[in-house]
Design a protein around this motif. Structure first.
Motif, PDB file in Angstrom:
ATOM      1  N   ASN A 245       8.885 -22.868 -12.053  1.00 35.38           N
ATOM      2  CA  ASN A 245      10.241 -22.382 -12.552  1.00 35.38           C
ATOM      3  C   ASN A 245      10.859 -22.669 -11.497  1.00 35.38           C
ATOM      4  O   ASN A 245      11.896 -23.516 -11.627  1.00 35.38           O
ATOM      5  N   ALA A 246      10.187 -21.613 -10.823  1.00 38.66           N
ATOM      6  CA  ALA A 246      11.738 -21.756  -9.476  1.00 38.66           C
ATOM      7  C   ALA A 246      11.156 -23.078  -9.149  1.00 38.66           C
ATOM      8  O   ALA A 246      10.372 -23.721  -8.469  1.00 38.66           O
ATOM      9  N   PRO A 247      12.983 -23.299  -7.749  1.00 41.64           N
ATOM     10  CA  PRO A 247      13.921 -23.334  -7.820  1.00 41.64           C
ATOM     11  C   PRO A 247      14.550 -23.504  -8.912  1.00 41.64           C
ATOM     12  O   PRO A 247      16.186 -22.768  -8.718  1.00 41.64           O
ATOM     13  N   HIS A 248      14.318 -24.562  -9.727  1.00 44.75           N
ATOM     14  CA  HIS A 248      15.839 -24.317 -10.922  1.00 44.75           C
ATOM     15  C   HIS A 248      16.153 -23.193 -11.650  1.00 44.75           C
ATOM     16  O   HIS A 248      15.954 -22.141 -11.625  1.00 44.75           O
ATOM     17  N   ASP A 249      17.589 -23.924 -12.287  1.00 38.93           N
ATOM     18  CA  ASP A 249      18.597 -22.730 -12.485  1.00 38.93           C
ATOM     19  C   ASP A 249      17.995 -22.181 -14.263  1.00 38.93           C
ATOM     20  O   ASP A 249      17.095 -22.996 -14.571  1.00 38.93           O
ATOM     21  N   PRO A 250      18.291 -20.984 -14.032  1.00 39.77           N
ATOM     22  CA  PRO A 250      18.683 -20.377 -13.456  1.00 39.77           C
ATOM     23  C   PRO A 250      18.109 -18.938 -12.281  1.00 39.77           C
ATOM     24  O   PRO A 250      17.118 -18.966 -12.407  1.00 39.77           O
ATOM     25  N   ARG A 251      18.628 -19.042 -11.455  1.00 38.01           N
ATOM     26  CA  ARG A 251      18.454 -18.926 -10.214  1.00 38.01           C
ATOM     27  C   ARG A 251      17.886 -17.392  -9.708  1.00 38.01           C
ATOM     28  O   ARG A 251      19.469 -16.659  -8.904  1.00 38.01           O
ATOM     29  N   GLN A 252      17.027 -16.863 -10.665  1.00 40.53           N
ATOM     30  CA  GLN A 252      17.240 -14.888 -10.691  1.00 40.53           C
ATOM     31  C   GLN A 252      16.074 -14.841  -9.667  1.00 40.53           C
ATOM     32  O   GLN A 252      15.038 -15.561  -9.817  1.00 40.53           O
ATOM     33  N   SER A 253      15.861 -14.349  -9.252  1.00 46.98           N
ATOM     34  CA  SER A 253      14.614 -12.932  -8.082  1.00 46.98           C
ATOM     35  C   SER A 253      14.966 -11.826  -8.355  1.00 46.98           C
ATOM     36  O   SER A 253      16.545 -10.881  -8.195  1.00 46.98           O
ATOM     37  N   PRO A 254      14.336 -11.220  -7.585  1.00 48.00           N
ATOM     38  CA  PRO A 254      14.223  -9.308  -7.529  1.00 48.00           C
ATOM     39  C   PRO A 254      15.280  -8.746  -6.302  1.00 48.00           C
ATOM     40  O   PRO A 254      15.694 -10.412  -5.799  1.00 48.00           O
ATOM     41  N   LYS A 255      15.751  -7.896  -6.745  1.00 45.24           N
ATOM     42  CA  LYS A 255      17.494  -7.939  -6.064  1.00 45.24           C
ATOM     43  C   LYS A 255      17.433  -7.462  -4.106  1.00 45.24           C
ATOM     44  O   LYS A 255      17.444  -7.809  -3.357  1.00 45.24           O
ATOM     45  N   GLU A 256      15.361  -7.931  -4.495  1.00 46.89           N
ATOM     46  CA  GLU A 256      15.520  -7.790  -2.444  1.00 46.89           C
ATOM     47  C   GLU A 256      15.550  -8.780  -1.948  1.00 46.89           C
ATOM     48  O   GLU A 256      15.435  -8.754  -0.532  1.00 46.89           O
TER      49      GLU A 256
END
Length: 504
Positions: A245-256
């Motif tokens: 699904n990445a990088p389709h929005d919602p563009r969520q990923s771990p904080k690092e």
């Protein structure tokens, strides 16, 4: 008589084993919304993609790969339907049984052989994990095994069930929404399905269930498990379809990963505009609501930073899959294909989405690495990404179905003088048409009576419209003729003459 039949059976079995041993495996990795230069090795100094970079070094890179368009605002759906049927944008839309109800068009109904189906019928074991976006019927026809069949996108919600915190964001602190927080669901809590087998060995689709794991990690885990189990022990060649699904929005990923890209450090595109100069059609579609109007430079930097972060996160997961492929012992006979369904604007030309005909939205990466291919080769010829159906059949020695419109890219990978497409056709609903050569691009907007002309060889960011320049009148006329010819060949029903009686 029985002895002869037994000998005939053994000979057939032996031939099947030999054929399978000679046929290559295919690991197809598909990202979502990744524009053509969103890879470090493709000239983007802002982004970190070490595993994709390694594929570029080891494989053949097509630097001019295109999506042909869409009959729907969900460009992802149309691109994947073309990919899996091998048909043009105007023909693929009529495969009703492969499309959800909302993704269908009026007209003749067809049902052609699917990519995975053809490989499966020719001895391949087929596997899916990730975004599918087509129907359950298409899944069952195409794949032997599927784990975590993903949805088209995953909307984010806050604790009150409101999805607005993910939209209209100009700066990181404008809303409580945080891309690394599972609290906002989305990519962190995907709803997925599997292929199951009943007691009679019949396939069916499971009920939908929710997983508490980021989509990119979930799909990579399933791909790795397949490589470590069935693929490692089976004598059959395999076709793996791993679709992020990445990088389709919602563009969520771990904080690092988010922390790798402070918004203030992100390069603003040279073709940045606060707003598109005219209504190109669907100018207020959902994709365009991600950032407020007009687009500020702060907003573009914020959304590019999150775009790069989720791509780098997906790159890590791709690296895990490639490592598992190598450890399986199957890597030497496997073609790895990395591509995306289309690109994305993210602030270029005043746009955020992909519902347009600019290169940032119709071009995507396309890298193929595998046996017999020259490492690091760059192919500048223009091609369609949807050629993967024909290409894999060609590489496997399988007859390409007559229903497939897009041609194999094998000659371009293996022969120096092979030619790609002289002209690329693009279409979006009845709102846009495009024809492109290596030097010029013509875009037509029938609903607003607008034509654009770009010298893409000298103006690759499409910043200088030449449509009304007398010097380029003959170029414009030639491209209009080519566009009409392409429309006829591809079965486009849209007649542009009523909109442009003096030009068409």
């Amino acid at each position: 008589m029985k002895t002869k039949q037994y000998v005939t059976f053994l000979i057939g079995l032996l031939l099947a084993i030999i054929t399978n041993a000679q046929q290559p495996n295919f690991l197809f990795i598909l990202t979502d919304d990744q524009t053509y230069n969103a890879i470090h090795a493709m000239g983007n100094g802002d982004i970190k993609t070490p595993n994709m970079d390694r594929l570029v070094e080891e494989g053949v890179t097509f630097t001019n790969s295109f999506n042909q368009g869409s009959w729907s605002g969900a460009v992802c759906l149309a691109s994947r339907c073309m990919l899996n049927t091998g048909q043009s944008v105007f023909r693929a839309a009529h495969n009703f049984s492969y499309l959800p109800n909302w993704g269908r068009v009026e007209g003749e109904k067809t049902s052609v052989p699917l990519w995975g189906e053809v490989l499966r019928e020719n001895g391949y074991e087929t596997f899916l994990s990730g975004k599918w976006h087509l129907s359950d019927t298409a899944v069952l026809n195409s794949f032997d095994f599927a784990h975590a069949i993903g949805e088209g996108m995953y909307e984010t919600f806050d604790k009150n069930g409101d999805n607005q915190p993910g939209y209209h964001r100009e700066k990181a602190d404008d809303t409580p929404w945080r891309p690394w927080s599972p609290e906002f669901t989305g990519q962190w809590t995907p709803h997925v399905k599997d292929i199951l087998y009943d007691e009679n060995g019949q396939k069916k689709i499971s009920a939908t269930y929710t997983v508490q794991e980021h989509t990119s990690e979930l799909y990579a885990d399933n791909a790795i498990n397949y490589l470590q189990t069935r693929a490692k022990s089976s004598d059959k060649p395999f076709f793996m379809y791993v679709a992020f699904n990445a990088p389709h929005d919602p563009r969520q990923s771990p904080k690092e990963f988010v922390d790798m890209y402070p918004p203030a450090t992100i390069t603003i595109p040279q073709n940045y505009l606060p707003e598109h100069p005219f209504d190109q059609g669907d100018s207020k579609i959902r994709d365009e609501q991600i950032a407020p109007f007009p687009r500020s430079k702060d907003a573009v930097q914020l959304h590019l930073s999150e775009y790069y972060a989720i791509i780098t996160h997906a790159d890590r997961e791709i690296g895990r899959i490639l490592k598992a492929l190598k450890e399986s012992g199957k890597g030497g006979n496997t073609y790895v294909i990395l591509t995306s369904d289309h690109g994305l604007a993210v602030g270029q030309h005043g746009l955020m989405g992909k519902q347009n005909q600019y290169d940032h939205s119709v071009r995507m990466p396309l890298v193929i690495a595998g046996p017999g291919l020259k490492p690091g080769k760059k192919v500048e010829e223009m091609v369609y990404m949807q050629s993967m159906f024909a290409t894999t059949c060609d590489l496997a020695g399988i007859k390409i179905p007559e229903t497939v419109d897009f041609k194999s890219l094998k000659p371009l990978m293996t022969m120096e003088q092979a030619k790609g497409e002289d002209y690329i056709l693009g279409a979006y609903k009845d709102l846009q048409r495009m024809v492109r050569s290596q030097k010029f691009k013509l875009i037509v907007y029938p609903k607003v009576g607008k034509i654009q002309l770009f010298d893409v060889a000298n103006d690759p960011l499409e910043m200088n419209d030449l449509a009304n320049e007398p010097t380029f009148r003959s170029v414009k006329k030639k491209l209009i003729t080519k566009l009409k010819k392409q429309q006829k060949e591809m079965g486009d029903p849209l007649d542009l003459k009523p909109y442009f009686p003096d030009s068409f």
